[in-house]
Design a protein around this motif. Structure first.
Motif, mmCIF file in Angstrom:
data_model
loop_
_atom_site.group_PDB
_atom_site.id
_atom_site.type_symbol
_atom_site.label_atom_id
_atom_site.label_comp_id
_atom_site.label_asym_id
_atom_site.label_seq_id
_atom_site.Cartn_x
_atom_site.Cartn_y
_atom_site.Cartn_z
ATOM 1 N N GLU A 280 0.828 -1.215 0.000
ATOM 2 C CA GLU A 280 0.000 0.000 0.000
ATOM 3 C C GLU A 280 0.857 1.257 0.000
ATOM 4 O O GLU A 280 0.382 2.345 -0.343
ATOM 5 C CB GLU A 280 -0.913 0.021 1.236
ATOM 6 N N ASP B 239 0.892 -4.011 -6.983
ATOM 7 C CA ASP B 239 0.127 -2.787 -7.236
ATOM 8 C C ASP B 239 -1.165 -2.844 -6.432
ATOM 9 O O ASP B 239 -2.042 -3.670 -6.719
ATOM 10 C CB ASP B 239 -0.182 -2.674 -8.724
ATOM 11 N N PRO B 240 -1.325 -1.994 -5.418
ATOM 12 C CA PRO B 240 -2.532 -2.067 -4.586
ATOM 13 C C PRO B 240 -3.807 -1.687 -5.328
ATOM 14 O O PRO B 240 -4.907 -2.021 -4.883
ATOM 15 C CB PRO B 240 -2.243 -1.065 -3.457
ATOM 16 N N ALA B 241 -3.658 -1.011 -6.457
ATOM 17 C CA ALA B 241 -4.841 -0.586 -7.218
ATOM 18 C C ALA B 241 -5.215 -1.579 -8.312
ATOM 19 O O ALA B 241 -6.227 -1.395 -8.994
ATOM 20 C CB ALA B 241 -4.590 0.787 -7.838
ATOM 21 N N ASP C 173 -10.060 -6.063 -2.843
ATOM 22 C CA ASP C 173 -10.317 -4.731 -2.309
ATOM 23 C C ASP C 173 -9.164 -3.811 -2.710
ATOM 24 O O ASP C 173 -8.149 -3.721 -2.027
ATOM 25 C CB ASP C 173 -10.460 -4.784 -0.789
ATOM 26 N N ASN C 174 -9.337 -3.153 -3.849
ATOM 27 C CA ASN C 174 -8.304 -2.223 -4.322
ATOM 28 C C ASN C 174 -8.748 -0.764 -4.183
ATOM 29 O O ASN C 174 -8.200 0.135 -4.809
ATOM 30 C CB ASN C 174 -7.931 -2.519 -5.778
ATOM 31 N N GLY C 175 -9.763 -0.545 -3.330
ATOM 32 C CA GLY C 175 -10.237 0.811 -3.110
ATOM 33 C C GLY C 175 -9.238 1.642 -2.322
ATOM 34 O O GLY C 175 -8.620 1.160 -1.382
ATOM 35 N N ARG C 176 -9.084 2.882 -2.713
ATOM 36 C CA ARG C 176 -8.170 3.798 -2.032
ATOM 37 C C ARG C 176 -8.834 5.164 -1.914
ATOM 38 O O ARG C 176 -9.568 5.579 -2.808
ATOM 39 C CB ARG C 176 -6.841 3.917 -2.779
ATOM 40 N N ARG D 192 -5.544 3.343 5.519
ATOM 41 C CA ARG D 192 -4.909 2.403 4.588
ATOM 42 C C ARG D 192 -4.505 1.126 5.308
ATOM 43 O O ARG D 192 -4.635 0.029 4.778
ATOM 44 C CB ARG D 192 -3.683 3.072 3.956
ATOM 45 N N HIS E 274 -14.055 -0.851 4.531
ATOM 46 C CA HIS E 274 -13.077 -1.895 4.229
ATOM 47 C C HIS E 274 -13.276 -3.115 5.135
ATOM 48 O O HIS E 274 -12.336 -3.555 5.805
ATOM 49 C CB HIS E 274 -11.654 -1.366 4.389
#
Length: 538
Positions: free
Chosen positions: A276, A373-375, A394-397, A424, A535
């Motif tokens: 992250e 890649d967290p996204a 869960d790639n929400g940021r 995060r 989350h």
């Protein structure tokens, strides 16, 4: 409609007189083909496989001679022919089948050695759609399934790892393969085609943006059979699916024992969390125990990030998993070896750090070569009785611009930085999750409680214990911010955070009692922001 069996008993041993070889992966091919030729087996082959066998000085018959038809359409059509499939599917002890073979000049094929076009590898390498589609094998799976179905008479080999034992079996049994091995190899063959088709259908669904395909397959290749699963009485194995996402499945083990089931699960959690944080955020460290973080920090140096992460919960960190977002350095390694640690995972490791870690022979050291890649998109699969639950990763940021200030007091810039950091981290804590943070480090984590207020209290209590261990008079949560993975259903959880010393709160919002919670925050004089995104992590 079901197809009735003629009930011909399968013979125990079948002599191998004729073999069809058609492989994409040519490792071990020539040695295996030579062992077959030495055993008096006639070799039939296709394209590049035939050329490789012939180049080794072995007699090989081209499949076009068997079919009486040339390869056409760039090799797309070469084995889809009755002389091939009749030779694989014929029941040798059935009079009608024998008569059909004689009438049409079909020769029995006793051994099929086939592996498939590298669809998974081409897809993982990011090939263009046309290249990916061209690497969807058609003839290979058809022959594999035909041979496996007729394992009563045919031996099917789909993996070069099985060449040696088939060759040894032929040598030990006067050129015959027993039924038990034919059945085992047939089971492996169907597993291979199932995983192959699952990869293809999964790619199509992703490429077409189909969120919920009518039928969905998941497949993988056995990496290793494990000593046991979560507990010693549970059997377990580790499979890989060809996904090249950097992490525990793609990492190189530089030293230490094989990873256990729990090690893999926890190491995955650790690396996903530390991913992250980009290098631009600063060196980051995450310490994981039982898939939950017990300390996370970013700092100006890697060693300081480790020390600050450890400070959050040094008791739980014993025997934990460490993950870093940058090359492991010698100074950090010197600190790590002071404490019992199970696994370290990082994108790289310096030579000096590796020498230091080598002093702890059982400490597992993994390098991934890159960060995840967290996204990035992906799927998460969970089994339930009678089915599978499938959801997007869960790639929400949340960006700072998306924060909604709902209290009279807005958070300061320093508080906003910590709020975003804590939220995060909270994404990777089991629900109900509460995370206290200060100056880019967690100072209290409450995980997996049935009540959110209990998570807040547990995190505060752990903060008090950590302060005592560090010789500090005040709990670490004094002057911190707090993140909640989901909304506060009542004001009690928020008030527990205030009591612990939190000055600002980040939470999704959306509760029927938001107004009550906001009023409690205003009365306490703290700042609160809503994210509009939760989350949950179960």
């Amino acid at each position: 409609m079901t197809v009735k069996s003629k009930n011909h008993p399968a013979p125990d041993g079948v002599r191998i007189r004729r073999a069809l070889l058609s492989v994409s992966d040519k490792s071990g091919l020539v040695a295996f083909a030579r062992s077959l030729a030495d055993a008096g087996v006639e070799l039939i082959s296709t394209g590049g496989t035939a050329k490789a066998i012939a180049a080794a000085g072995l007699a090989v018959r081209d499949v076009s001679e068997l079919t009486g038809f040339p390869e056409i359409m760039d090799g797309r059509v070469k084995t889809l022919h009755p002389n091939v499939h009749g030779g694989l599917l014929a029941i040798r002890d059935d009079g009608e089948h024998r008569a059909a073979m004689d009438a049409h000049g079909i020769e029995a094929i006793d051994l099929a050695v086939i592996n498939l076009y590298p669809f998974e590898e081409v897809r993982a390498a990011g090939g263009e759609a046309a290249e990916i589609i061209e690497n969807i094998d058609i003839g290979g799976p058809a022959m594999i399934r035909a041979a496996a179905k007729n394992h009563a008479y045919v031996t099917i080999v789909t993996d070069p790892d099985d060449y040696a034992r088939v060759a040894e079996t032929l040598a030990e049994n006067d050129g015959m393969v027993p039924l038990a091995l034919r059945r085992e190899l047939a089971a492996l063959a169907y597993g291979r085609t199932a995983a192959y088709d699952a990869a293809i259908s999964g790619w199509f669904a992703g490429d077409l943006g189909i969120e919920a395909p009518r039928h969905r397959g998941f497949g993988g290749q056995l990496r290793e059979v494990m000593r046991y699963g979560e507990n010693p009485h549970q059997k377990a194995a580790f499979y890989v699916n060809g996904d090249r996402r950097p992490g525990v499945a793609t990492a190189e083990l530089l030293q230490g024992k094989k990873l256990s089931y729990n090690n893999i699960n926890d190491t995955d959690a650790a690396f996903e969390l530390v991913s992250e944080f980009a290098l631009a955020d600063g060196p980051a460290c995450a310490i994981i125990k039982h898939a939950n973080p017990c300390g996370v920090a970013v700092a100006s140096s890697q060693a300081d990030a480790y020390r600050r992460a450890l400070r959050c919960d040094p008791t739980s960190a014993f025997g934990g998993i460490l993950a870093f977002n940058c090359e492991l350095e010698a100074e950090t390694a010197e600190e790590i070896v002071k404490l019992m640690t199970e696994v370290i995972i990082a994108p790289a490791v310096s030579a000096a750090a590796q020498q230091i870690i080598a002093k702890k022979k059982n400490l597992r050291l993994l390098v991934t070569g890159a960060m995840a890649d967290p996204a990035a998109a992906g799927v998460h699969v969970k089994s339930v009785a009678g089915g599978l639950l499938v959801q997007e990763r869960d790639n929400g940021r949340i960006a700072q611009s998306a924060l909604q200030v709902v209290t009279k007091r807005a958070p300061s810039d320093a508080e906003i930085a910590d709020l975003l950091f804590a939220f995060r981290v909270g994404k990777h804590v089991k629900s109900n999750a509460i995370v206290y943070a200060r100056d880019g480090a967690t100072v209290g984590i409450g995980a997996g409680q049935m009540s959110r207020v209990d998570s807040a209290r547990i995190a505060a209590r752990k903060s008090e214990d950590a302060a005592l261990a560090a010789g500090e008079a005040k709990p670490l949560t004094a002057g911190s911010v707090v993140a909640s993975d989901a909304f506060f259903p009542f004001a009690d959880g928020l008030l527990s955070a205030v009591e612990a010393g939190a000055t600002a709160v980040i939470q999704p919002g959306g509760s029927m009692r938001d107004a009550e919670v906001i009023a409690a925050a205003d009365e306490a004089g703290i700042a609160m922001v809503f994210t509009g995104m939760r989350h949950f992590r179960h």
